[in-house]
Design a protein around this motif. Structure first.
Motif, PDB file in Angstrom:
ATOM      1  N   LYS A   1       0.830  -1.207   0.000  1.00 22.81           N
ATOM      2  CA  LYS A   1       0.000   0.000   0.000  1.00 22.81           C
ATOM      3  C   LYS A   1       0.870   1.264   0.000  1.00 22.81           C
ATOM      4  N   HIS A   2       1.945   1.251   0.776  1.00 27.52           N
ATOM      5  CA  HIS A   2       2.844   2.410   0.816  1.00 27.52           C
ATOM      6  C   HIS A   2       3.378   2.728  -0.583  1.00 27.52           C
ATOM      7  N   TYR A   3       3.834   1.713  -1.276  1.00 23.34           N
ATOM      8  CA  TYR A   3       4.373   1.903  -2.629  1.00 23.34           C
ATOM      9  C   TYR A   3       3.274   2.335  -3.594  1.00 23.34           C
ATOM     10  N   LEU A   4       2.134   1.664  -3.538  1.00 22.14           N
ATOM     11  CA  LEU A   4       1.026   2.005  -4.426  1.00 22.14           C
ATOM     12  C   LEU A   4       0.617   3.465  -4.243  1.00 22.14           C
ATOM     13  N   ASP A   5       0.588   3.919  -2.997  1.00 17.36           N
ATOM     14  CA  ASP A   5       0.240   5.323  -2.733  1.00 17.36           C
ATOM     15  C   ASP A   5       1.213   6.277  -3.419  1.00 17.36           C
ATOM     16  N   LEU A   6       2.513   5.969  -3.377  1.00 15.75           N
ATOM     17  CA  LEU A   6       3.502   6.830  -4.036  1.00 15.75           C
ATOM     18  C   LEU A   6       3.324   6.813  -5.556  1.00 15.75           C
ATOM     19  N   PHE A   7       3.007   5.647  -6.118  1.00 12.44           N
ATOM     20  CA  PHE A   7       2.759   5.571  -7.556  1.00 12.44           C
ATOM     21  C   PHE A   7       1.515   6.386  -7.924  1.00 12.44           C
TER      22      PHE A   7
ATOM     23  N   LYS B   1      -1.030  11.303 -10.269  1.00 13.18           N
ATOM     24  CA  LYS B   1      -1.864  12.501 -10.131  1.00 13.18           C
ATOM     25  C   LYS B   1      -1.046  13.768 -10.374  1.00 13.18           C
ATOM     26  N   LEU B   2       0.160  13.839  -9.815  1.00 10.83           N
ATOM     27  CA  LEU B   2       1.026  14.999 -10.028  1.00 10.83           C
ATOM     28  C   LEU B   2       1.325  15.198 -11.510  1.00 10.83           C
ATOM     29  N   SER B   3       1.530  14.099 -12.233  1.00 12.25           N
ATOM     30  CA  SER B   3       1.870  14.214 -13.654  1.00 12.25           C
ATOM     31  C   SER B   3       0.699  14.720 -14.482  1.00 12.25           C
ATOM     32  N   ILE B   4      -0.520  14.535 -13.991  1.00 14.22           N
ATOM     33  CA  ILE B   4      -1.711  15.013 -14.706  1.00 14.22           C
ATOM     34  C   ILE B   4      -2.024  16.462 -14.326  1.00 14.22           C
ATOM     35  N   VAL B   5      -2.067  16.741 -13.026  1.00 19.35           N
ATOM     36  CA  VAL B   5      -2.449  18.067 -12.532  1.00 19.35           C
ATOM     37  C   VAL B   5      -1.328  19.084 -12.743  1.00 19.35           C
ATOM     38  N   GLN B   6      -0.110  18.669 -12.604  1.00 22.46           N
ATOM     39  CA  GLN B   6       1.089  19.489 -12.782  1.00 22.46           C
ATOM     40  C   GLN B   6       1.078  20.777 -11.958  1.00 22.46           C
ATOM     41  N   PRO B   7       0.952  20.652 -10.627  1.00 25.87           N
ATOM     42  CA  PRO B   7       1.038  21.865  -9.797  1.00 25.87           C
ATOM     43  C   PRO B   7       2.473  22.382  -9.775  1.00 25.87           C
ATOM     44  N   TYR B   8       2.635  23.587  -9.259  1.00 28.53           N
ATOM     45  CA  TYR B   8       3.964  24.187  -9.160  1.00 28.53           C
ATOM     46  C   TYR B   8       4.899  23.229  -8.410  1.00 28.53           C
ATOM     47  N   GLY B   9       6.053  22.969  -8.979  1.00 30.77           N
ATOM     48  CA  GLY B   9       7.045  22.101  -8.345  1.00 30.77           C
ATOM     49  C   GLY B   9       6.783  20.613  -8.533  1.00 30.77           C
ATOM     50  N   TYR B  10       5.878  20.237  -9.436  1.00 34.39           N
ATOM     51  CA  TYR B  10       5.495  18.827  -9.568  1.00 34.39           C
ATOM     52  C   TYR B  10       6.663  17.949 -10.021  1.00 34.39           C
ATOM     53  N   LYS B  11       7.558  18.456 -10.868  1.00 34.61           N
ATOM     54  CA  LYS B  11       8.676  17.634 -11.334  1.00 34.61           C
ATOM     55  C   LYS B  11       9.591  17.239 -10.185  1.00 34.61           C
ATOM     56  N   LEU B  12       9.875  18.194  -9.305  1.00 34.21           N
ATOM     57  CA  LEU B  12      10.712  17.909  -8.153  1.00 34.21           C
ATOM     58  C   LEU B  12      10.027  16.904  -7.221  1.00 34.21           C
ATOM     59  N   LYS B  13       8.720  17.066  -7.013  1.00 27.86           N
ATOM     60  CA  LYS B  13       7.968  16.147  -6.157  1.00 27.86           C
ATOM     61  C   LYS B  13       7.964  14.739  -6.749  1.00 27.86           C
ATOM     62  N   ILE B  14       7.793  14.632  -8.054  1.00 21.05           N
ATOM     63  CA  ILE B  14       7.809  13.320  -8.713  1.00 21.05           C
ATOM     64  C   ILE B  14       9.174  12.663  -8.552  1.00 21.05           C
ATOM     65  N   LYS B  15      10.243  13.421  -8.786  1.00 23.84           N
ATOM     66  CA  LYS B  15      11.593  12.867  -8.632  1.00 23.84           C
ATOM     67  C   LYS B  15      11.840  12.417  -7.194  1.00 23.84           C
ATOM     68  N   LYS B  16      11.373  13.210  -6.235  1.00 28.76           N
ATOM     69  CA  LYS B  16      11.532  12.837  -4.830  1.00 28.76           C
ATOM     70  C   LYS B  16      10.809  11.523  -4.543  1.00 28.76           C
ATOM     71  N   ASN B  17       9.592  11.382  -5.056  1.00 25.07           N
ATOM     72  CA  ASN B  17       8.834  10.152  -4.820  1.00 25.07           C
ATOM     73  C   ASN B  17       9.486   8.948  -5.493  1.00 25.07           C
ATOM     74  N   ILE B  18      10.038   9.142  -6.692  1.00 22.00           N
ATOM     75  CA  ILE B  18      10.763   8.044  -7.342  1.00 22.00           C
ATOM     76  C   ILE B  18      11.962   7.648  -6.488  1.00 22.00           C
ATOM     77  N   PHE B  19      12.698   8.655  -6.021  1.00 23.56           N
ATOM     78  CA  PHE B  19      13.843   8.358  -5.160  1.00 23.56           C
ATOM     79  C   PHE B  19      13.389   7.625  -3.899  1.00 23.56           C
ATOM     80  N   ASP B  20      12.282   8.054  -3.298  1.00 24.73           N
ATOM     81  CA  ASP B  20      11.778   7.391  -2.085  1.00 24.73           C
ATOM     82  C   ASP B  20      11.424   5.927  -2.358  1.00 24.73           C
ATOM     83  N   VAL B  21      10.815   5.656  -3.512  1.00 19.90           N
ATOM     84  CA  VAL B  21      10.487   4.266  -3.858  1.00 19.90           C
ATOM     85  C   VAL B  21      11.762   3.447  -4.014  1.00 19.90           C
ATOM     86  N   VAL B  22      12.732   3.969  -4.763  1.00 16.78           N
ATOM     87  CA  VAL B  22      13.992   3.242  -4.975  1.00 16.78           C
ATOM     88  C   VAL B  22      14.725   3.038  -3.651  1.00 16.78           C
TER      89      VAL B  22
END
Length: 181
Positions: free
Chosen positions: A112-118, A123-144
């Protein structure tokens, strides 16, 4: 054998995908890659067989598939609904510290923890709020990072040290304790 640490620098290419296929016949089987990016796929539903270097791996619900960059592979989905989230990302692998210590198929202890990050990254990639690229990279790093930690700790002698540390922390974490008691 000396254990090495790793580091990861995520590049500019990052893509988040949610895909699903309903297959009555076999899907896939053709050679794919090599891509200049890695895949991390969280399987929501279905069963897929990935073959890399002649070795086959079965991915099922609540598993994560890791396909390193520049890897040739085949993917076959047989007679099933196949649904997954995918992180596609570049990373620097120019030195010995950047080889990601991940298995091809990973069954997380807490999916569930991993699924939530995915889901968050999708959602970030669709909505694209300010700073979304950095947030996505952080979440990828957190998963890895979490995958590597969970995989390495459960597959070597650090597992005992971690469990001992958790026991001490949970049983001897009182402000009243001191070295004289």
């Amino acid at each position: 054998m000396e254990k090495k640490d790793f580091d990861m620098q995520i590049g500019n290419f990052v893509r988040i995908v949610k895909s699903n296929y309903t297959t009555i016949q076999n899907f896939g089987g053709s050679l794919r890659g090599p891509n200049n990016h890695a895949h991390l796929d969280f399987v929501i539903q279905g069963r897929n067989i990935i073959t890399i270097d002649g070795k086959s791996y079965t991915a099922e619900e609540n598993t994560i598939i890791y396909i390193p960059k520049n890897t040739l592979y085949t993917s076959v989905c047989k007679n099933t609904m196949w649904e997954y989230y995918s992180f596609l990302f570049e990373y620097n692998d120019d030195d010995e510290f950047s080889k990601l210590p991940l298995p091809i198929i990973f069954k997380p202890k807490n999916p569930k923890h991993y699924l939530d990050l995915f889901k968050i990254n999708h959602k970030l990639s669709i909505v694209q709020p300010y700073g979304y690229k950095l947030k996505i990279k952080k979440n990828i790093f957190d998963v890895v990072d979490k995958m590597a930690d969970e995989y390495l700790i459960s597959n070597n002698d650090r597992y005992v040290i971690r469990k001992s540390s958790e026991y001490l922390e949970s049983n001897y974490n009182s402000p009243d304790l001191n070295l004289s008691t």
